[in-house]
Design an enzyme around this catalytic site. Structure first.
Site, PDB file in Angstrom:
ATOM      1  N   ASP A  78       0.770  37.886 -63.436  1.00 21.12           N
ATOM      2  CA  ASP A  78       0.445  36.638 -65.395  1.00 21.12           C
ATOM      3  C   ASP A  78      -0.759  36.468 -65.193  1.00 21.12           C
ATOM      4  O   ASP A  78      -0.452  35.680 -65.889  1.00 21.12           O
ATOM      5  CB  ASP A  78       0.092  35.441 -62.829  1.00 21.12           C
ATOM      6  CG  ASP A  78       1.812  35.399 -62.361  1.00 21.12           C
ATOM      7  OD1 ASP A  78       1.714  35.718 -62.120  1.00 21.12           O
ATOM      8  OD2 ASP A  78       1.065  34.100 -62.233  1.00 21.12           O
ATOM      9  N   CYS A 119       2.422  42.162 -56.622  1.00 19.90           N
ATOM     10  CA  CYS A 119       1.264  40.519 -57.051  1.00 19.90           C
ATOM     11  C   CYS A 119       2.528  39.476 -56.923  1.00 19.90           C
ATOM     12  O   CYS A 119       2.939  39.102 -56.392  1.00 19.90           O
ATOM     13  CB  CYS A 119       1.207  40.772 -58.748  1.00 19.90           C
ATOM     14  SG  CYS A 119       0.004  42.025 -58.923  1.00 19.90           S
ATOM     15  N   ASP A 120       2.315  38.338 -58.096  1.00 20.83           N
ATOM     16  CA  ASP A 120       1.737  37.109 -57.020  1.00 20.83           C
ATOM     17  C   ASP A 120       3.980  36.440 -57.031  1.00 20.83           C
ATOM     18  O   ASP A 120       3.663  35.993 -55.880  1.00 20.83           O
ATOM     19  CB  ASP A 120       1.671  35.870 -58.710  1.00 20.83           C
ATOM     20  CG  ASP A 120       0.492  36.098 -59.123  1.00 20.83           C
ATOM     21  OD1 ASP A 120      -0.954  37.046 -58.651  1.00 20.83           O
ATOM     22  OD2 ASP A 120      -0.335  34.938 -59.555  1.00 20.83           O
ATOM     23  N   LYS A 121       4.679  36.891 -57.798  1.00 21.44           N
ATOM     24  CA  LYS A 121       5.375  36.291 -57.156  1.00 21.44           C
ATOM     25  C   LYS A 121       6.037  37.094 -56.470  1.00 21.44           C
ATOM     26  O   LYS A 121       8.091  36.743 -55.599  1.00 21.44           O
ATOM     27  CB  LYS A 121       7.021  35.364 -58.395  1.00 21.44           C
ATOM     28  CG  LYS A 121       6.126  34.939 -59.354  1.00 21.44           C
ATOM     29  CD  LYS A 121       5.322  33.229 -58.507  1.00 21.44           C
ATOM     30  CE  LYS A 121       4.039  33.292 -59.517  1.00 21.44           C
ATOM     31  NZ  LYS A 121       2.821  33.553 -59.911  1.00 21.44           N
ATOM     32  N   CYS A 191      -5.392  41.442 -58.045  1.00 18.73           N
ATOM     33  CA  CYS A 191      -7.014  41.153 -58.859  1.00 18.73           C
ATOM     34  C   CYS A 191      -7.778  40.761 -57.045  1.00 18.73           C
ATOM     35  O   CYS A 191      -7.311  39.901 -56.553  1.00 18.73           O
ATOM     36  CB  CYS A 191      -6.772  39.766 -59.729  1.00 18.73           C
ATOM     37  SG  CYS A 191      -6.103  40.781 -61.391  1.00 18.73           S
ATOM     38  N   GLU A 442       1.018  28.334 -65.225  1.00 21.63           N
ATOM     39  CA  GLU A 442      -0.019  28.223 -64.254  1.00 21.63           C
ATOM     40  C   GLU A 442      -1.740  27.837 -65.554  1.00 21.63           C
ATOM     41  O   GLU A 442      -1.237  27.766 -66.979  1.00 21.63           O
ATOM     42  CB  GLU A 442      -1.163  29.369 -64.311  1.00 21.63           C
ATOM     43  CG  GLU A 442      -0.474  30.039 -62.546  1.00 21.63           C
ATOM     44  CD  GLU A 442      -1.241  31.147 -62.081  1.00 21.63           C
ATOM     45  OE1 GLU A 442      -0.522  31.357 -61.161  1.00 21.63           O
ATOM     46  OE2 GLU A 442      -1.209  32.043 -62.726  1.00 21.63           O
ATOM     47  N   SER A 468      -3.797  28.898 -61.194  1.00 21.75           N
ATOM     48  CA  SER A 468      -3.995  30.437 -61.072  1.00 21.75           C
ATOM     49  C   SER A 468      -5.066  30.495 -59.584  1.00 21.75           C
ATOM     50  O   SER A 468      -5.614  29.273 -59.549  1.00 21.75           O
ATOM     51  CB  SER A 468      -4.955  31.417 -61.615  1.00 21.75           C
ATOM     52  OG  SER A 468      -4.817  32.585 -61.110  1.00 21.75           O
TER      53      SER A 468
END
Length: 556
Positions: A78, A119-121, A191, A442, A468
């Site tokens: 992202d 990570c995110d998804k 992160c 985002e 985010s």
């Protein structure tokens, strides 16, 4: 169906011949087939260590008597995708990940799965796949990044984006910006703040789908490899006991997740992902209960971007189990639920203590008596919108100001960097929702630019897009219905007064019903921004943010 469908009996001789082509022996073919879903790639920093995690999982599976086989899942970073067309392709990968994992697992008759996201998804996408497939499954992530150190302070990716805003407004020099660039992201891993990836990895522990430490052990620690081996071994135990994802991810488990979401101060994206995962479990998670849960759940953690602590600090303080133990002491968790350990939550958290009350506030000394996320409603968002309350400056919890309206992120960024935004304004960014974007981008760039220019305590931003986990400030997203389907956010004009009261869970534009009706009568749907490829198909199927932006075949 299990792997007997490809390895047992004379009729499976062709399939066995293909397994032998892989170099498998008779002994391996007779063992349970365990799929290891690897999100490893060479473009996402959070995933660059997943090859080592996967190898450790394979060793654990083999030690416990399974036959491990690896197949991939895609991943978008992202941070790299932020601020350009690429961000349209972030949220939408959640469904690609779930769909491709479903296809691989069923096509090859897997007996069990170990999901290795970070990570995110990837985390929600693979949780959706786990629920859909409902075969024994466990998760082990790649772990969080260590915090950076810039100018004598710990830093994270949100600091980097905000530094850009500080540079463009003349608050720091080009040399200082370069120092941020060099030192903010010092290791592999997701992160280092309580952003979306870490939020979802922590909530995977809460849901009971991952072992202790999944959300917090740093990616560079050898302890992470030990965790991966244990996950590989434990999936074989889940297979023996026939413990499946829907046995673990019950309605009560999702209530626990929402409760811990509030206590931890997770990313607002969790309010997209939890309903989508629940939907795959056959559970409709109405976000209206979020405020009810928040009202009696104290916020115990202020990790970056809400505060000065980081994932490594939460790990040293006792991790997610320590926070769960604090919240359970108030009777706010159902601790009777089964988890992937084969034990209940009560058994898992027994003896887990808070080792650092500065990182995890005790329940009698919380950051606030209410949760870290709030769901707002009003004539601007009749179905709902979401804000990370714990990351909002106290003076912005109640705000009223004139709208500055932009129909895409790029226009808003030009206005912010051009000095158009003044103290008191409410920036409105619309046509960035699941359908309108398409892809629900985002808005970290605009929020970081606002913070970096010193406007974080005077300017609010609302959008039908999303934020985010690195966003802080009065940033209100997921406005539903979105502009593309004629939601009230499409009717707002420059200068309209918008009233936000986060403590009262309300958001309204100062317009009469008659004026809103007149504007609605004049409103015309816009032509789709993208008419070919995956994004066009996605836009035709996706629902609104308040429903988790799930895909729904028309007529169902």
């Amino acid at each position: 169906m299990n792997s007997d469908a490809i390895r047992s009996g004379a009729q499976c001789a062709p399939q066995r011949s293909l397994l032998r082509a892989l170099g498998m022996t008779d002994e391996e073919i007779q063992k349970p087939l365990v799929g290891i879903v690897s999100s490893y790639n060479e473009i996402v920093p959070g995933h660059m260590n997943l090859d080592k995690i996967v190898n450790a999982v394979k060793m654990g599976v083999a030690m416990a008597g399974g036959n491990p086989v690896v197949f991939p899942a895609i991943a978008v970073c992202d941070g790299i995708a932020m601020g350009h067309k690429g961000m349209k392709y972030s949220l939408v990968t959640r469904d690609l990940i779930a769909d491709s994992t479903e296809a691989m697992a069923i096509a090859h008759a897997m007996d069990a799965l170990v999901m290795v996201p970070n990570c995110d998804k990837n985390v929600p996408g693979l949780l959706m796949a786990a629920a859909r497939l409902n075969i024994p499954t466990i998760f082990v992530s790649g772990g969080p990044m260590l915090a950076g150190h810039v100018m004598g302070k710990k830093r994270s990716l949100s600091s980097m984006f905000e530094a850009v805003g500080s540079y463009t407004s003349g608050k720091i020099t080009e040399e200082e910006l370069y120092e941020f660039e060099l030192k903010t992201c010092p290791t592999c891993g997701s992160c280092s703040g309580m952003y979306t990836a870490n939020s979802m990895n922590c909530l995977t522990e809460v849901l009971g789908m991952a072992l202790r430490g999944n959300g917090t052990i740093p990616g560079v620690y050898s302890e992470r490899l030990q965790l991966a081996k244990h996950a590989g071994m434990q999936v074989m135990e889940l297979l023996k006991q026939n413990i499946r994802p829907r046995d673990i991810m019950t309605e009560a488990a999702f209530r626990n997740a929402l409760t811990m979401d509030m206590a931890l101060g997770c990313s607002t994206n969790s309010m997209l992902h939890l309903p989508a995962i629940a939907h795959e479990c056959g559970i409709e998670l109405d976000l209206d209960i979020a405020n009810e849960i928040s009202a009696h759940t104290p916020n115990l953690c202020h990790l970056a971007p809400a505060g000065p602590t980081y994932m490594e600090d939460l790990n040293e303080a006792g991790g997610i189990y320590a926070v769960m133990s604090e919240i359970a002491s108030l009777g706010l968790l159902d601790t009777s639920l089964m988890t992937c350990t084969g034990k209940t939550i009560a058994e898992n958290i027994s003896g887990c203590i808070n080792k650092d009350p500065e990182v995890i506030r005790p329940v009698d000394h919380p950051y606030s008596s209410t949760g870290g996320i709030a769901v707002l409603k009003g004539n601007l968002a009749p179905d709902s919108c979401v804000v990370k309350r714990s990351a909002v400056a106290p003076e912005m919890l109640k705000h009223s100001g004139p709208a500055k309206v932009y129909d895409c992120e790029e226009d808003a960024m030009a206005a912010i960097n051009g000095g158009e935004i003044q103290d008191g304004d409410v920036v409105v960014i619309r046509y960035e929702g699941p359908k309108g974007g398409p892809g629900m981008r985002e808005m970290l760039n605009p929020t970081s630019a606002i913070i970096g220019r010193g406007l974080g305590s005077t300017v609010a931003l609302i959008t039908d897009g999303r934020f985010s986990g690195a966003t802080r400030g009065a940033a209100i997203g997921h406005v539903s219905p979105e502009a593309a389907v004629g939601g009230p956010i499409a009717l707002v004009e420059n200068g309209d007064i918008i009233e936000i009261d986060i403590n009262a869970n309300t958001i309204n534009v100062q317009l009469s019903e008659e004026e809103l009706a007149a504007r609605r009568a004049r409103w015309q749907p816009r032509e789709p921004k993208i008419t070919t490829g995956y994004l066009a198909r996605y836009a035709s199927l996706v629902t609104s943010g308040n429903r988790g932006a799930i895909l729904e075949v028309k007529g169902n």
